[in-house]
Design a protein around this motif. Structure first.
Motif, PDB file in Angstrom:
ATOM      1  N   LEU A 185      -4.969  -5.426 -27.693  1.00  0.00           N
ATOM      2  CA  LEU A 185      -4.617  -4.104 -27.185  1.00  0.00           C
ATOM      3  C   LEU A 185      -3.130  -3.830 -27.378  1.00  0.00           C
ATOM      4  N   ARG A 186      -2.303  -4.812 -27.047  1.00  0.00           N
ATOM      5  CA  ARG A 186      -0.858  -4.645 -27.172  1.00  0.00           C
ATOM      6  C   ARG A 186      -0.457  -4.420 -28.633  1.00  0.00           C
ATOM      7  N   ALA A 187      -1.173  -5.072 -29.548  1.00  0.00           N
ATOM      8  CA  ALA A 187      -0.861  -4.929 -30.971  1.00  0.00           C
ATOM      9  C   ALA A 187      -1.423  -3.645 -31.571  1.00  0.00           C
ATOM     10  N   GLY A 188      -2.217  -2.905 -30.805  1.00  0.00           N
ATOM     11  CA  GLY A 188      -2.791  -1.657 -31.303  1.00  0.00           C
ATOM     12  C   GLY A 188      -3.950  -1.852 -32.255  1.00  0.00           C
ATOM     13  N   LEU A 189      -4.603  -3.020 -32.211  1.00  0.00           N
ATOM     14  CA  LEU A 189      -5.729  -3.279 -33.112  1.00  0.00           C
ATOM     15  C   LEU A 189      -7.011  -2.624 -32.628  1.00  0.00           C
ATOM     16  N   PHE A 190      -7.071  -2.316 -31.331  1.00  0.00           N
ATOM     17  CA  PHE A 190      -8.200  -1.577 -30.761  1.00  0.00           C
ATOM     18  C   PHE A 190      -7.717  -0.951 -29.464  1.00  0.00           C
ATOM     19  N   THR A 191      -8.559  -0.160 -28.836  1.00  0.00           N
ATOM     20  CA  THR A 191      -8.162   0.599 -27.647  1.00  0.00           C
ATOM     21  C   THR A 191      -8.958   0.168 -26.423  1.00  0.00           C
ATOM     22  N   ASP A 192      -8.462   0.590 -25.268  1.00  0.00           N
ATOM     23  CA  ASP A 192      -9.186   0.318 -24.028  1.00  0.00           C
ATOM     24  C   ASP A 192     -10.575   0.946 -24.066  1.00  0.00           C
ATOM     25  N   THR A 193     -10.672   2.130 -24.631  1.00  0.00           N
ATOM     26  CA  THR A 193     -11.970   2.809 -24.710  1.00  0.00           C
ATOM     27  C   THR A 193     -12.953   1.987 -25.523  1.00  0.00           C
ATOM     28  N   GLU A 194     -12.474   1.388 -26.608  1.00  0.00           N
ATOM     29  CA  GLU A 194     -13.362   0.597 -27.463  1.00  0.00           C
ATOM     30  C   GLU A 194     -13.857  -0.665 -26.765  1.00  0.00           C
ATOM     31  N   ILE A 195     -12.977  -1.387 -26.088  1.00  0.00           N
ATOM     32  CA  ILE A 195     -13.441  -2.622 -25.464  1.00  0.00           C
ATOM     33  C   ILE A 195     -14.226  -2.342 -24.181  1.00  0.00           C
ATOM     34  N   ALA A 196     -14.092  -1.119 -23.644  1.00  0.00           N
ATOM     35  CA  ALA A 196     -14.885  -0.761 -22.467  1.00  0.00           C
ATOM     36  C   ALA A 196     -16.367  -0.676 -22.799  1.00  0.00           C
ATOM     37  N   GLY A 197     -16.708  -0.736 -24.089  1.00  0.00           N
ATOM     38  CA  GLY A 197     -18.106  -0.774 -24.491  1.00  0.00           C
ATOM     39  C   GLY A 197     -18.675  -2.181 -24.582  1.00  0.00           C
ATOM     40  N   LEU A 198     -17.838  -3.184 -24.321  1.00  0.00           N
ATOM     41  CA  LEU A 198     -18.285  -4.573 -24.425  1.00  0.00           C
ATOM     42  C   LEU A 198     -18.899  -5.047 -23.109  1.00  0.00           C
ATOM     43  N   PRO A 199     -19.845  -5.994 -23.177  1.00  0.00           N
ATOM     44  CA  PRO A 199     -20.366  -6.574 -21.932  1.00  0.00           C
ATOM     45  C   PRO A 199     -19.267  -7.299 -21.179  1.00  0.00           C
ATOM     46  N   ILE A 200     -19.421  -7.423 -19.888  1.00  0.00           N
ATOM     47  CA  ILE A 200     -18.455  -7.998 -18.949  1.00  0.00           C
ATOM     48  C   ILE A 200     -17.220  -7.095 -18.839  1.00  0.00           C
ATOM     49  N   VAL A 201     -16.644  -6.703 -19.981  1.00  0.00           N
ATOM     50  CA  VAL A 201     -15.436  -5.881 -19.981  1.00  0.00           C
ATOM     51  C   VAL A 201     -15.739  -4.475 -19.459  1.00  0.00           C
ATOM     52  N   GLY A 202     -16.802  -3.872 -19.957  1.00  0.00           N
ATOM     53  CA  GLY A 202     -17.154  -2.517 -19.547  1.00  0.00           C
ATOM     54  C   GLY A 202     -17.344  -2.389 -18.039  1.00  0.00           C
ATOM     55  N   PRO A 203     -18.171  -3.249 -17.421  1.00  0.00           N
ATOM     56  CA  PRO A 203     -18.320  -3.172 -15.961  1.00  0.00           C
ATOM     57  C   PRO A 203     -17.013  -3.378 -15.209  1.00  0.00           C
ATOM     58  N   ALA A 204     -16.112  -4.180 -15.772  1.00  0.00           N
ATOM     59  CA  ALA A 204     -14.819  -4.401 -15.115  1.00  0.00           C
ATOM     60  C   ALA A 204     -14.005  -3.113 -15.107  1.00  0.00           C
ATOM     61  N   TYR A 205     -13.958  -2.407 -16.232  1.00  0.00           N
ATOM     62  CA  TYR A 205     -13.251  -1.124 -16.283  1.00  0.00           C
ATOM     63  C   TYR A 205     -13.903  -0.119 -15.332  1.00  0.00           C
ATOM     64  N   ALA A 206     -15.236  -0.098 -15.291  1.00  0.00           N
ATOM     65  CA  ALA A 206     -15.939   0.845 -14.418  1.00  0.00           C
ATOM     66  C   ALA A 206     -15.623   0.576 -12.949  1.00  0.00           C
ATOM     67  N   GLU A 207     -15.524  -0.691 -12.583  1.00  0.00           N
ATOM     68  CA  GLU A 207     -15.207  -1.042 -11.201  1.00  0.00           C
ATOM     69  C   GLU A 207     -13.802  -0.580 -10.829  1.00  0.00           C
ATOM     70  N   VAL A 208     -12.857  -0.745 -11.757  1.00  0.00           N
ATOM     71  CA  VAL A 208     -11.483  -0.302 -11.501  1.00  0.00           C
ATOM     72  C   VAL A 208     -11.423   1.214 -11.381  1.00  0.00           C
ATOM     73  N   ASP A 209     -12.123   1.911 -12.269  1.00  0.00           N
ATOM     74  CA  ASP A 209     -12.114   3.377 -12.249  1.00  0.00           C
ATOM     75  C   ASP A 209     -12.724   3.919 -10.950  1.00  0.00           C
ATOM     76  N   ALA A 210     -13.736   3.222 -10.446  1.00  0.00           N
ATOM     77  CA  ALA A 210     -14.362   3.657  -9.192  1.00  0.00           C
ATOM     78  C   ALA A 210     -13.424   3.442  -8.003  1.00  0.00           C
ATOM     79  N   ALA A 211     -12.668   2.350  -8.036  1.00  0.00           N
ATOM     80  CA  ALA A 211     -11.776   2.039  -6.914  1.00  0.00           C
ATOM     81  C   ALA A 211     -10.481   2.826  -6.969  1.00  0.00           C
ATOM     82  N   TRP A 212      -9.945   3.058  -8.185  1.00  0.00           N
ATOM     83  CA  TRP A 212      -8.665   3.760  -8.354  1.00  0.00           C
ATOM     84  C   TRP A 212      -8.787   4.818  -9.454  1.00  0.00           C
ATOM     85  N   PRO A 213      -9.414   5.942  -9.185  1.00  0.00           N
ATOM     86  CA  PRO A 213      -9.549   6.985 -10.219  1.00  0.00           C
ATOM     87  C   PRO A 213      -8.177   7.460 -10.703  1.00  0.00           C
ATOM     88  N   GLY A 214      -8.042   7.603 -12.004  1.00  0.00           N
ATOM     89  CA  GLY A 214      -6.796   8.112 -12.562  1.00  0.00           C
ATOM     90  C   GLY A 214      -5.654   7.109 -12.558  1.00  0.00           C
TER      91      GLY A 214
END
Length: 379
Positions: free
Chosen positions: A207-236
């Motif tokens: 991510l830091r190197a710009g090889l992919f984006t947060d949106t792209e890895i949010a489609g991965l297993p384990i990673v996606g649910p983690a992003y969803a949990e953060v978004d639910a707890a702290w929107p925006g």
């Protein structure tokens, strides 16, 4: 906390190749950990890289930061399972000591160059470092680590099948590490902690190197649910904090899975000693089948988008040439090796013996030093 029956007890250690008096204040495994930390090879990990070459940025992981992260994860798991945390940490800290400069790219180049001379393997090289190449103590070469720590370094990834790589074959002939069996549970924990750490920090570094984006890895297993949990707890939530909160949850999910799965395996197999763990015929410490499938999906993404990214591949080609230039140069003119290496060169008989010395020297280089030497000697 009392150790579990299947944990390695320092009081029951199989000892060291060279006998030493017991320390007044430290257990044998604590002494192993301390010797590894104070070794020259461990300090050099500071300027050896994982994926990105050392000069590409100060925030990318090095072998040193990776090893510290692995040790932290490993101690957490070991503590939860009633294992010996000092032994687990020692194996974790030493697991990458044998890596040459430029990560797996450097290892691939060195393995090809050493193919006519017995090959090159970073795990075997780690054994060679801690049993021979570290030369600081009056009574022995190497660090004179305990049998259990050496076993863990040699086979934390599982039994080693013949033909044995050079560094391991040489030492094993003098100090049998029973390399055809699985290691103790502490080393197995270190191996899975390595998987957990590099999958997580490679996501962060990519991510830091710009090889992919947060949106792209949010489609991965384990990673996606983690992003969803953060978004639910702290929107925006601001993106940098959102990323950190999500990836620390990925860490937690993997660690929790290993602990729960291994606890179930312990209840099922009921090992009553460290040897019972080695004799199971399969790893005691493991991910669940579901988690392993999900981790494989993350690995496949990283392979495609990071390890084989165009910019990474271009740099791999460049640093491969550095190793491919330096190795034959030193073989042709070993007088170019530092003075400290000349005694070994003088004793070398034949091309294979000289090649092993050259491989030891090149493998010990940091990224920075290899590039500097290449510029100085070749231009």
């Amino acid at each position: 906390m009392a150790l579990a029956r299947y944990a390695c007890d320092p009081a029951q250690s199989r000892g060291r190749l060279h006998d030493e008096a017991m320390s007044t204040f430290r257990s044998p495994f604590q002494r192993d950990r301390d010797r590894i930390i104070h070794s020259s090879a461990f300090r050099r990990l500071k300027h050896k890289t994982q994926v990105f070459v050392e000069h590409e940025g100060d925030y990318f992981r090095t072998r040193l930061t990776h090893s510290i992260e692995v040790a932290q994860v490993a101690r957490t798991i070991a503590g939860a399972l009633g294992l010996n945390e000092e032994l687990t940490e020692a194996v974790a800290l030493a697991h990458d000591l044998g890596h040459p400069p430029f990560g797996h790219t450097g290892e691939d180049a060195l393995a090809a160059l050493m193919a006519p001379h017995g090959g090159f393997d970073h795990n075997a090289q780690a054994i060679r470092i801690v049993t021979s190449l570290e030369r600081h103590y009056a009574g022995f070469d190497g660090l004179n680590l305990t049998w259990e720590t050496l076993e863990g370094i040699a086979k934390h990834n599982g039994p080693v099948l013949p033909p044995l790589p050079y560094g391991l074959a040489d030492y094993n002939s003098r100090h049998d590490l029973e390399i055809d069996s699985h290691a103790g549970a502490e080393a197995q924990v270190a191996a899975l902690a390595d998987d957990i750490a590099y999958n997580n920090h490679d996501l962060m570094d990519g991510l830091r190197a710009g090889l992919f984006t947060d949106t792209e890895i949010a489609g991965l297993p384990i990673v996606g649910p983690a992003y969803a949990e953060v978004d639910a707890a702290w929107p925006g939530l601001e993106e940098k904090r959102r990323r950190h909160e999500a990836l620390r949850r990925v860490f937690g999910t993997m660690v929790t899975d290993v602990i729960a799965t291994t606890q179930a395996r312990i209840a099922e197999t009921d090992p009553d000693s460290p040897q019972a763990v080695r004799d199971l015929g399969a790893p005691l410490v493991r991910f669940s089948a579901k988690a392993w499938e999900e981790i494989e999906a993350i690995r496949a993404f990283l392979f495609r988008r990071m390890y084989r990214a165009e910019s990474v591949m271009a740099e791999r080609a460049r640093v491969t040439r550095v190793v491919e230039d330096l190795f034959p140069l030193f073989m042709h003119d070993p007088g170019l090796l530092p003075v400290a290496w000349q005694a070994d060169v003088a004793e070398a008989e034949g091309a294979t013996a000289l090649a092993r010395i050259v491989a030891d020297y090149v493998a010990g280089m940091t990224d920075r030093y290899a590039l500097q030497e290449h510029a100085r000697l070749i231009g």
